[in-house]
Design a protein around this motif. Structure first.
Motif, short mmCIF file in Angstrom:
data_model
loop_
_atom_site.label_atom_id
_atom_site.label_comp_id
_atom_site.label_asym_id
_atom_site.label_seq_id
_atom_site.Cartn_x
_atom_site.Cartn_y
_atom_site.Cartn_z
N ALA A 62 -49.42 8.79 -104.82
CA ALA A 62 -50.10 8.52 -105.53
C ALA A 62 -50.98 8.04 -104.03
O ALA A 62 -53.12 8.21 -104.52
N ILE A 63 -51.06 7.81 -103.17
CA ILE A 63 -51.51 7.02 -102.01
C ILE A 63 -52.31 8.43 -101.07
O ILE A 63 -53.39 8.85 -101.06
N VAL B 213 -54.46 1.57 -100.43
CA VAL B 213 -55.12 -0.03 -101.01
C VAL B 213 -53.92 -1.01 -99.70
O VAL B 213 -52.95 -1.05 -100.77
N ALA B 214 -54.41 -1.82 -98.83
CA ALA B 214 -53.88 -2.80 -98.43
C ALA B 214 -54.26 -4.17 -99.05
O ALA B 214 -55.60 -4.61 -98.73
N GLY B 215 -53.88 -4.88 -98.93
CA GLY B 215 -53.87 -6.16 -99.12
C GLY B 215 -53.67 -7.17 -98.31
O GLY B 215 -52.40 -7.42 -97.10
N VAL B 216 -55.05 -7.86 -97.51
CA VAL B 216 -54.86 -8.43 -96.17
C VAL B 216 -55.52 -10.04 -96.45
O VAL B 216 -56.77 -10.42 -97.63
N LYS B 217 -55.40 -10.67 -95.28
CA LYS B 217 -56.34 -11.84 -95.19
C LYS B 217 -57.56 -11.49 -94.46
O LYS B 217 -58.02 -10.58 -93.93
N LEU C 265 -50.92 2.42 -90.10
CA LEU C 265 -50.18 3.07 -91.27
C LEU C 265 -50.26 3.87 -91.98
O LEU C 265 -50.29 5.12 -92.75
N ALA C 266 -51.43 4.19 -92.60
CA ALA C 266 -52.99 5.16 -93.47
C ALA C 266 -52.78 6.51 -92.50
O ALA C 266 -52.82 7.53 -93.19
N LYS C 267 -52.52 6.44 -90.86
CA LYS C 267 -52.91 7.61 -90.14
C LYS C 267 -51.22 7.84 -90.56
O LYS C 267 -51.49 9.04 -90.37
N SER C 268 -50.07 7.28 -90.59
CA SER C 268 -48.77 7.51 -90.29
C SER C 268 -49.29 8.58 -91.82
O SER C 268 -48.34 9.99 -92.23
N LYS D 11 -58.87 5.68 -93.59
CA LYS D 11 -58.57 6.12 -94.98
C LYS D 11 -57.76 4.91 -95.96
O LYS D 11 -56.20 4.95 -95.59
N VAL D 12 -58.53 3.68 -95.43
CA VAL D 12 -57.28 2.25 -95.85
C VAL D 12 -59.17 1.86 -96.47
O VAL D 12 -59.91 1.54 -95.60
N GLU D 13 -57.98 1.28 -97.60
CA GLU D 13 -58.98 0.13 -97.86
C GLU D 13 -58.73 -1.22 -97.67
O GLU D 13 -57.63 -1.37 -98.45
N LEU D 14 -59.27 -1.87 -97.20
CA LEU D 14 -59.15 -3.24 -97.39
C LEU D 14 -59.44 -4.31 -98.69
O LEU D 14 -60.40 -4.13 -98.85
N LYS D 15 -58.39 -5.02 -99.00
CA LYS D 15 -58.35 -5.81 -100.25
C LYS D 15 -58.25 -7.16 -100.06
O LYS D 15 -56.82 -7.64 -99.52
N GLU D 16 -59.15 -8.27 -100.26
CA GLU D 16 -58.53 -9.66 -99.58
C GLU D 16 -57.82 -10.37 -100.51
O GLU D 16 -57.32 -10.58 -101.83
N VAL D 17 -56.40 -11.28 -99.85
CA VAL D 17 -55.78 -11.75 -100.35
C VAL D 17 -55.51 -12.95 -100.37
O VAL D 17 -55.75 -13.15 -98.78
N THR D 18 -55.43 -13.89 -101.36
CA THR D 18 -54.44 -15.08 -100.28
C THR D 18 -52.85 -15.69 -100.51
O THR D 18 -52.81 -14.48 -101.06
N SER D 19 -52.34 -16.42 -100.07
CA SER D 19 -51.70 -16.68 -100.48
C SER D 19 -50.90 -16.84 -101.85
O SER D 19 -49.75 -16.34 -101.75
#
Length: 283
Positions: free
Chosen positions: A51-52, A59-63, A90-93, A100-108
């Motif tokens: 899918a990626i 698409v990575a969930g980050v703070k 990881l996107a490069k791998s 080629k990475v989309e950073l989406k904000e997440v909280t705890s």
């Protein structure tokens, strides 16, 4: 009259034969298998890695509020930190290109629901591995070792967890293991919970409480923001961070674990760690 009866009979027989032939006709192609008549099974859902690749980005969930791990610059809108660099590697791998990475904000509080409903592929967000969370997500191997500590203003009477008596107020973040741990280890203290670390730190600086608790690495980021604060009392828990992946996705877990081993073997992990934390990781 006899001729008309014969004609009617022949017409009726012809109609019946046509109806029978229609009923014996083959089913539409999408309902039949290659073997002739057996329904085709629906295609298996594409794996996360597939899918990626098809999407062309991870698409990575980050703070966005955690200095040293993932902090958004309000001026430039750029998000930087150790977790961000791990996501890029990881996107490069997977895709051969770290951009080629989309950073989406997440909280705890929001990170697990966002993973479960498919908004993100992976959580890379200072997430402690524990048994309760293992019921909801699958974790990779540990990629960072932290420990819970206390942040106070310099000169504070609080110098360890033993000083958190009745009447003291401790800040923590909603949905974090830190909030659970501090209630267990300092049951007399009042715990004030905030949506994110920046809100909690702002409240501490405004004098709304006496201490802030979370993992030492996160607190060190706050000290870099404001040297009027310091860590006290050492670490009173072990907080191993893992990346979280949707429950049951063993293929993606295995891929990320292999990626982490290669990152360590190449020396790239040590370089990133030293870049953000000013020292080499303990082996």
């Amino acid at each position: 009259m006899l001729k008309m009866k014969k004609l009617f009979s022949l017409t009726l027989v012809s109609m019946l034969m046509l109806t029978m032939m229609a009923g014996c006709g083959t089913k539409p192609a999408e309902q039949s298998g290659a073997g002739g008549g057996t329904p085709t099974k629906p295609e298996a859902a594409a794996s996360t890695i597939e899918a990626i690749k098809k999407r062309g980005k991870l698409v990575a969930g980050v703070k966005y509020d955690t200095k040293l791990f993932g902090l958004k610059d309000p001026g430039t809108g750029k998000v930087e930190g150790f977790d961000i660099d791990i996501a890029k590697r990881l996107a490069k791998s997977i895709l051969g290109d770290e951009t080629k990475v989309e950073l989406k904000e997440v909280t705890s509080k929001t990170r697990i629901p966002m993973l479960q409903n498919g908004e993100i592929d992976i959580i890379i967000a200072t997430m402690t591995i524990n048994e309760e969370r293992k019921q909801q997500v699958d974790f990779t191997d540990v990629y960072f070792k932290a420990g819970q500590s206390l942040l106070v203003k310099k000169g504070s009477a609080i110098q360890s967890i033993a000083d958190l008596k009745k009447g003291t107020k401790v800040m923590a973040v909603k949905g974090s293991t830190s909030a659970v741990n501090i209630r267990a280890k300092a049951p007399e203290a009042t715990v004030l919970e905030f949506d994110n670390y920046q809100d909690a730190f702002t409240a501490l600086k405004a004098g709304q409480g006496d201490a802030l608790t979370t993992d030492n690495a996160i607190l060190l980021g706050m000290v870099k923001q404001d040297p009027n604060f310091q860590l006290v009392g050492g670490n009173f828990t072990d907080e191993p961070y893992g990346m979280a992946i949707k429950k049951g996705d063993s293929e993606f877990v295995a891929y990320v674990n292999k990626f982490l081993k290669e990152l360590n073997a190449s020396g790239e992990y040590d370089k990133l760690y030293e870049q953000w934390f000013g020292e080499k990781p303990a082996k």
